[in-house]
Write an enzyme that holds these catalytic residues in place. Sequence first.
Site, PDB file in Angstrom:
ATOM      1  N   LYS A 182     -30.360 -52.296  18.400  1.00  0.00           N
ATOM      2  CA  LYS A 182     -28.970 -51.921  18.687  1.00  0.00           C
ATOM      3  C   LYS A 182     -28.140 -52.547  17.567  1.00  0.00           C
ATOM      4  CE  LYS A 182     -25.293 -52.845  20.095  1.00  0.00           C
ATOM      5  NZ  LYS A 182     -24.081 -52.761  19.216  1.00  0.00           N
ATOM      6  N   GLU A 257     -29.939 -66.196  16.198  1.00  0.00           N
ATOM      7  CA  GLU A 257     -29.350 -66.661  14.928  1.00  0.00           C
ATOM      8  C   GLU A 257     -27.850 -66.511  15.084  1.00  0.00           C
ATOM      9  OE1 GLU A 257     -30.923 -67.930  12.236  1.00  0.00           O
ATOM     10  OE2 GLU A 257     -32.851 -67.784  13.251  1.00  0.00           O
ATOM     11  N   CYS A 291     -22.720 -65.940   7.884  1.00  0.00           N
ATOM     12  CA  CYS A 291     -22.926 -67.013   8.860  1.00  0.00           C
ATOM     13  C   CYS A 291     -23.051 -68.358   8.164  1.00  0.00           C
ATOM     14  CB  CYS A 291     -24.175 -66.724   9.682  1.00  0.00           C
ATOM     15  SG  CYS A 291     -25.617 -66.420   8.661  1.00  0.00           S
ATOM     16  N   GLU A 391     -15.370 -71.165  13.765  1.00  0.00           N
ATOM     17  CA  GLU A 391     -15.820 -70.246  12.725  1.00  0.00           C
ATOM     18  C   GLU A 391     -14.741 -69.184  12.481  1.00  0.00           C
ATOM     19  OE1 GLU A 391     -18.973 -67.422  13.667  1.00  0.00           O
ATOM     20  OE2 GLU A 391     -19.981 -67.980  11.810  1.00  0.00           O
TER      21      GLU A 391
END
Length: 500
Positions: A182, A257, A291, A391
Amino acid sequence: MNDVISGVPQLEHHIGGQSVPPAGGEYFDSDNPATLELNYRAARGTSPDVDRAVRAAQEAFADPRWRDLSQTRRGRLLRNLGDLISEHAEELARMETRDNGKLLREMRGQLATLPEYFHYYAGLADKIQGEVIPTSDRRVLNYTQREPLGVVGAITPWNSPLTLTTSKLAPALCAGNTVVVKPSEHTSATILRLSELALEAGFPAGAVNVVTGFGSEAGQALVDHRGLAKISFTGSTATGARIAAAAASRFIGSTLELGGKSPNIVFADANVANAAMGVVAGIFAAAGQTCIAGSRVFAHRSVYEELLERVTERAGTIRIGDPMDELTELGPLAFADQREKVAGYVELGEKEGARVLTGGRQSDGGGLGGYFYEPTVLVDVDNSMRVVREEIFGPVAAVMPFDTEDEVVALANDTEYGLAAGVWTTDLSRAHRMASRLEAGTVWVNTYRAMSPMSPRQGFKSSGVGVEHGQETIREYTRLKSVWINTSQEPLADPFTMRS
Ligand code: NAD
């Protein structure tokens, strides 16, 4: 293949080797973030689509054409797929740049190495093996074997769709699983193309399936599907936490992750010119939408001003514009909300007391009108501020001075994340000391953003669970069976004691 309705391509799911329209009949728009032009419409996946895809993957998993295929042949298919990606590299690179605004030159680089991921796991396919375990009775043979799990659900983000999907797909197939992907609702195109190439490479229909759609619909339906043997997810920490809980409640494994807020640390003994390049690479490459972005920069007080000067000077000359242009250095953010989020964080930082040294504004990308944002450096910041703790996922660096090694280790580790860290020093002992003291799954010394299929990576703390890349990740896609065989013909002794 996919239809073109009124000039706009319409993308369908890829299920069981076929192009399949969505059960609900609905499609969603995906635009080009640099120009805001409509790119394509993609199938809006819902539960019945996911169910169909998981069933196709289950059938393929049980089919002797896949189940009994030799490991060498499995490797051959992965090699074919890597070769096909090489052949289609330019097409895939352009497609992905149109989808998420990543620089074409960066995508050409990624596409040049992507086949190596498939080739690496092609080489590993016939090396997945068990062991013979010593026993206390030499008439008893005990051996282990590594078996595939079944259907793997892979859910991936938009920032590097092909690379991050490959990190799951290649080892999952290498180990003999089948997969339902997906992709992010922002980047469906290249993953659908990848599934077609997998078919062309010789993977049986149903080995690789793609259901496009939104996280709360197709994504959630995949996570909730009882037919999955494993979920492999790359995305935000918040979504990862929900997925981990759902997987745990059904006793299936998950590889996660997740997000990061990585420190990039410059010591007084560093080559400051290189360190400044490393800081720029860490936070402004890919417009900070990685990331592993080095979003917290710590500079020793004696080189703080020099580093700031070099970084802001380079930031000021970064060419913002069309990501398709080879000379462009900073493309747009991937979608409207993403730019709003970045702008919101910079405003919040200013309210918290931060000073914008450079950047801090939207840009029209040289007249293109997309979701551009200037490379931004924040100073007068500290670890208590939200812009330093959370973040941002954009081109925003928070730069802070420090005085001692112990102090910077404490500051760098004072975060919920633990994905990556950079260290700039010419002191060999310090380099090793820092590598050991930093709480991060990847530590780079005098470099940043280096990656290879051979090198395992893992997020510590809230940055993830489980390993991707390298040989280690094969454990994530196999289960270990221990087999005991009594080779003796003698009558069995006392049934009431344990044997060994
Ligand atoms: P996201 O969590 O919003 O979405 C990731 C994927 O999950 C998408 O496909 C989305 O549709 C799906 N999803 C969303 N809600 C879901 C739900 N309830 N159930 C199932 N699926 C759902 O993340 P994003 O914005 O696409 O990606 C950016 C994030 O990814 C950042 O936090 C970044 O740090 C992280 N990331 C991590 C790595 C890594 O290797 N650690 C690599 C790249 C990106």
